[in-house]
Design a protein around this motif. Structure first.
Motif, short mmCIF file in Angstrom:
data_model
loop_
_atom_site.label_atom_id
_atom_site.label_comp_id
_atom_site.label_asym_id
_atom_site.label_seq_id
_atom_site.Cartn_x
_atom_site.Cartn_y
_atom_site.Cartn_z
N ALA A 1 8.91 9.85 0.15
CA ALA A 1 7.47 10.04 -0.04
C ALA A 1 7.19 10.95 -1.23
N HIS A 2 8.19 11.72 -1.68
CA HIS A 2 8.02 12.59 -2.84
C HIS A 2 8.13 11.82 -4.16
N SER A 3 8.60 10.58 -4.11
CA SER A 3 8.84 9.80 -5.33
C SER A 3 7.51 9.38 -5.96
N ARG A 4 7.23 9.92 -7.13
CA ARG A 4 5.98 9.54 -7.81
C ARG A 4 6.03 8.10 -8.28
N ASN A 5 7.23 7.57 -8.56
CA ASN A 5 7.35 6.17 -8.96
C ASN A 5 7.02 5.25 -7.79
N ARG A 6 7.50 5.61 -6.62
CA ARG A 6 7.16 4.83 -5.42
C ARG A 6 5.65 4.89 -5.16
N THR A 7 5.06 6.07 -5.32
CA THR A 7 3.61 6.22 -5.14
C THR A 7 2.86 5.36 -6.15
N PHE A 8 3.30 5.40 -7.41
CA PHE A 8 2.71 4.58 -8.46
C PHE A 8 2.74 3.10 -8.06
N MET B 1 -3.20 9.44 -10.21
CA MET B 1 -2.06 10.37 -10.11
C MET B 1 -2.19 11.47 -11.16
N ASN B 2 -1.81 12.69 -10.78
CA ASN B 2 -1.86 13.78 -11.75
C ASN B 2 -0.48 14.11 -12.32
N MET B 3 0.49 13.22 -12.06
CA MET B 3 1.84 13.37 -12.59
C MET B 3 2.28 12.06 -13.22
N VAL B 4 3.21 12.15 -14.16
CA VAL B 4 3.69 10.97 -14.88
C VAL B 4 4.73 10.25 -14.02
N ALA B 5 4.56 8.94 -13.87
CA ALA B 5 5.57 8.10 -13.22
C ALA B 5 6.43 7.48 -14.32
N GLU B 6 7.65 7.97 -14.46
CA GLU B 6 8.53 7.53 -15.54
C GLU B 6 8.83 6.04 -15.48
N GLY B 7 8.74 5.46 -14.28
CA GLY B 7 9.10 4.05 -14.13
C GLY B 7 8.23 3.09 -14.92
#
Length: 329
Positions: free
Chosen positions: A253-260, A277-283
């Motif tokens: 659940a901490h994965s910002r890419n999964r959230t994206f 999102m307020n963070m960059v999803a590198e994916g």
């Protein structure tokens, strides 16, 4: 002079600074915004990321002067999104970084040529791999912040650098593994972010655990295919810097890419998702780079292809997943 400079003000940079200052390593910390610098100087925590983490200011020298921070330490650690790394380096005095050890905690390709971070450093600063190291996962910043047990991998072909850095990041809750492979771990880190996005899409579309297990199994096969085609020197793929990092990005659940990806699966556009999102999803950027790499290598990566068509060709996510169902086994 400080022992090490950290470049970047996001959650992972903050988590790394937390470990380093706990270990009483003197840090120069570059952050872009002066307000952020002043707040940390006064309050001892980053107001924008992991704000609950208190940092030991006795071991911190915080500045928004990039050249000063680079000149102030023999070891420079870049912990910034890959999409911002190129523009950041344009503002850096190249002579200030030459002769330094450069460590990258960047999980994405850099620039229009989709270069690995280590290759980008070598080309732009003239610093070969013998003077470089990388930090690899699985190590979510949020769990480091909460002092949950974490295994971090540091990679470098230079054993002296590995021996120098490992104690900096080791603690009662962080176990540091070292390996001499860099490029394999870098490609694995880039690939796992794409997998995280696609797993998030599957969750947003309400696929279950059975499908997710097959999706991740196929991701392992695609990673092996990619590494073999690239002829990269690698450790066994089952080690934590390969599959461990892939699993945590796919499932956590901490994965910002999964959230994206989950937001995309629920019907959000790319623009809407990025604004939410307020963070960059590198994916997102990694998908474009890996798709081109796969085309250049003439290999078929159905999971990467699915991500690319949805994110860049704006194909319907439901349609693409019906196609993906037929292309994984």
């Amino acid at each position: 002079m400080t022992d090490l400079s950290v470049i970047g003000g996001g959650s992972f940079a903050t988590a790394l600074v937390k470990i380093l200052t706990e270990n009483k390593i003197q840090i120069s910390w570059y952050l872009r915004r002066q307000e952020q610098v002043e707040f940390i100087k006064q309050e001892g925590n980053n107001p924008d990321y992991l704000s609950f983490v208190k940092l030991d200011r006795a071991f911190l020298e915080v500045s928004n002067d990039l050249d000063f921070c680079v000149k102030n330490s023999p070891i420079i650690l870049f912990a910034v999104p890959s999409a911002h790394f190129g523009s950041l380096c344009e503002n850096l005095d190249v002579t200030a970084i030459q002769g330094k050890v450069v460590v990258t905690a960047i999980k994405g390709t850099v620039g229009e040529h989709n270069m690995l971070p280590s290759s980008f450093v070598a080309r732009n600063f003239g610093i070969d791999e013998e003077s470089q190291a990388i930090i690899a996962g699985p190590c979510h910043a949020e769990e480091i912040a909460m002092t949950k047990k974490t295994y971090m991998t540091i990679g470098s072909p230079n054993v002296e650098i590995l021996n120098k850095l490992a104690p900096y990041f080791s603690s009662h809750y962080v176990t540091v593994n070292t390996q001499e492979d860099m490029s394999g771990a870098e490609y694995a880190a880039i690939f796992k972010n794409v997998v995280g996005v696609v797993c998030g899409m599957a969750k947003g579309l309400n696929y279950g655990d059975n499908f997710m297990a097959v999706l991740v199994s196929n991701a392992i096969y695609e990673l092996e295919t990619l590494l073999q085609a690239l002829h990269v020197k690698q450790k066994r793929i089952s080690c934590s810097s390969y599959l461990g990092d892939l699993f945590v990005t796919a499932y956590s659940a901490h994965s910002r890419n999964r959230t994206f990806g989950e937001l995309i699966g629920r019907g959000y556009s790319v623009g809407q998702t990025q604004n939410t999102m307020n963070m960059v999803a590198e994916g997102y950027m990694a998908t474009k780079g890996l798709y081109k790499t796969a085309k250049d290598l003439n290999i078929n990566l159905p999971i990467v292809n699915t991500a690319y068509r949805i994110l860049y060709n704006h194909m319907a996510v439901t349609t693409e997943f019906k196609l993906l169902e037929r292309n994984i086994i």
